[in-house]
Design a protein around this motif. Structure first.
Motif, PDB file in Angstrom:
ATOM      1  N   GLU A  77      -1.571  -0.265  -0.092  1.00 52.42           N
ATOM      2  CA  GLU A  77      -0.250  -0.818  -0.412  1.00 52.42           C
ATOM      3  C   GLU A  77       0.210  -1.789   0.675  1.00 52.42           C
ATOM      4  O   GLU A  77       0.715  -2.876   0.391  1.00 52.42           O
ATOM      5  CB  GLU A  77       0.757   0.320  -0.581  1.00 52.42           C
ATOM      6  N   GLN A 120      -1.720   4.383   0.878  1.00 51.78           N
ATOM      7  CA  GLN A 120      -0.725   3.793   1.775  1.00 51.78           C
ATOM      8  C   GLN A 120      -1.254   2.521   2.427  1.00 51.78           C
ATOM      9  O   GLN A 120      -0.573   1.501   2.483  1.00 51.78           O
ATOM     10  CB  GLN A 120      -0.317   4.801   2.851  1.00 51.78           C
ATOM     11  N   ALA A 176      -3.004   4.135   9.830  1.00 49.80           N
ATOM     12  CA  ALA A 176      -1.681   3.533   9.591  1.00 49.80           C
ATOM     13  C   ALA A 176      -1.216   2.783  10.841  1.00 49.80           C
ATOM     14  O   ALA A 176      -0.661   1.685  10.743  1.00 49.80           O
ATOM     15  CB  ALA A 176      -0.673   4.606   9.194  1.00 49.80           C
ATOM     16  N   LEU A 219       7.052   2.958   2.882  1.00 52.36           N
ATOM     17  CA  LEU A 219       5.854   3.731   2.525  1.00 52.36           C
ATOM     18  C   LEU A 219       6.167   5.213   2.376  1.00 52.36           C
ATOM     19  O   LEU A 219       5.514   5.925   1.635  1.00 52.36           O
ATOM     20  CB  LEU A 219       4.804   3.610   3.637  1.00 52.36           C
ATOM     21  N   TYR A 220       7.157   5.663   3.122  1.00 55.95           N
ATOM     22  CA  TYR A 220       7.436   7.100   3.210  1.00 55.95           C
ATOM     23  C   TYR A 220       8.613   7.524   2.326  1.00 55.95           C
ATOM     24  O   TYR A 220       9.369   8.415   2.691  1.00 55.95           O
ATOM     25  CB  TYR A 220       7.685   7.467   4.678  1.00 55.95           C
ATOM     26  N   PHE A 240       4.422  10.704  -0.552  1.00 57.98           N
ATOM     27  CA  PHE A 240       4.956  11.266   0.696  1.00 57.98           C
ATOM     28  C   PHE A 240       5.556  12.647   0.429  1.00 57.98           C
ATOM     29  O   PHE A 240       5.399  13.566   1.234  1.00 57.98           O
ATOM     30  CB  PHE A 240       5.997  10.329   1.301  1.00 57.98           C
TER      31      PHE A 240
END
Length: 198
Positions: free
Chosen positions: A76, A73, A138, A101-102, A107
């Protein structure tokens, strides 16, 4: 001697990575209870003995998988950061990146683990500290990408709300494609952040 060791170490890293990726795919598709180390080994094309050498138990795979998920994550986000514009449009782009992202298979795999950890004490004990570390990273990267000062009142909470919103929209996207609604929310949330963070 070093020449022999390096290819062996590289093979070991490759085997480990294949097992972790197979575990994430398996958790995402079958859930925690439908997955065994032997099944993951078969999916990864690795012998059961090699799998158990690297990961004696499923919990060990969870630790490695959550670490990989968090790294993926963050990687990315960082890869997309190179193309970020400046000014107000930057905020909208960062919000879009974080919210997207989710929505992927990683995820989905994490959700399977979270769901089981809610009622499985052993898995929860492994997962909670890992998720806290991934969450902090994050958060840190989102602050960095937004270019905001967390010492200002309310900024930390707004960044955390962005991440929480992203997870919630990720849940909504599980059963139906929520892309259109997510785009609208990205625009509105970015406007809110522009007003509050500038």
């Amino acid at each position: 001697m070093t020449g022999i060791r390096e290819p062996q170490q590289e093979r070991s890293r490759t085997t480990r990575r294949r097992l972790i990726e197979a575990a994430l795919d398996s958790f995402g598709e079958r859930g925690w209870h439908g997955v065994t180390v032997a099944g993951i080994a078969e999916r990864a094309g690795v012998s059961r003995g090699a799998a158990q050498h690297h990961f004696p138990a499923r919990e060990d795979l969870v630790v490695a998988a959550v670490d990989l998920l968090g790294e993926a994550q963050i990687d990315e986000l960082r890869a997309q950061a190179a193309d970020l514009p400046s000014g107000a449009s930057r905020i909208e782009r960062v919000v879009e990146m974080v919210l997207n992202l989710y929505t992927g298979p990683l995820f989905r795999a994490a959700l399977q683990l979270w769901s089981v950890a809610a009622t499985d004490d052993a898995l929860r004990d492994v997962l909670v500290p890992l998720e806290a570390r991934v969450g902090r990273e994050a958060h840190r990267v989102t602050v960095e990408l937004l270019g905001v000062d967390e010492s200002r009142p309310g900024v930390r909470e707004l960044v955390q709300a962005t991440l929480d919103l992203a997870r919630g929209l990720g849940l909504a996207n599980l059963l139906t494609d929520d892309t259109r609604r997510r785009r609208q929310i990205v625009r509105e949330w970015a406007r809110t952040l522009e007003l509050r963070l500038s």
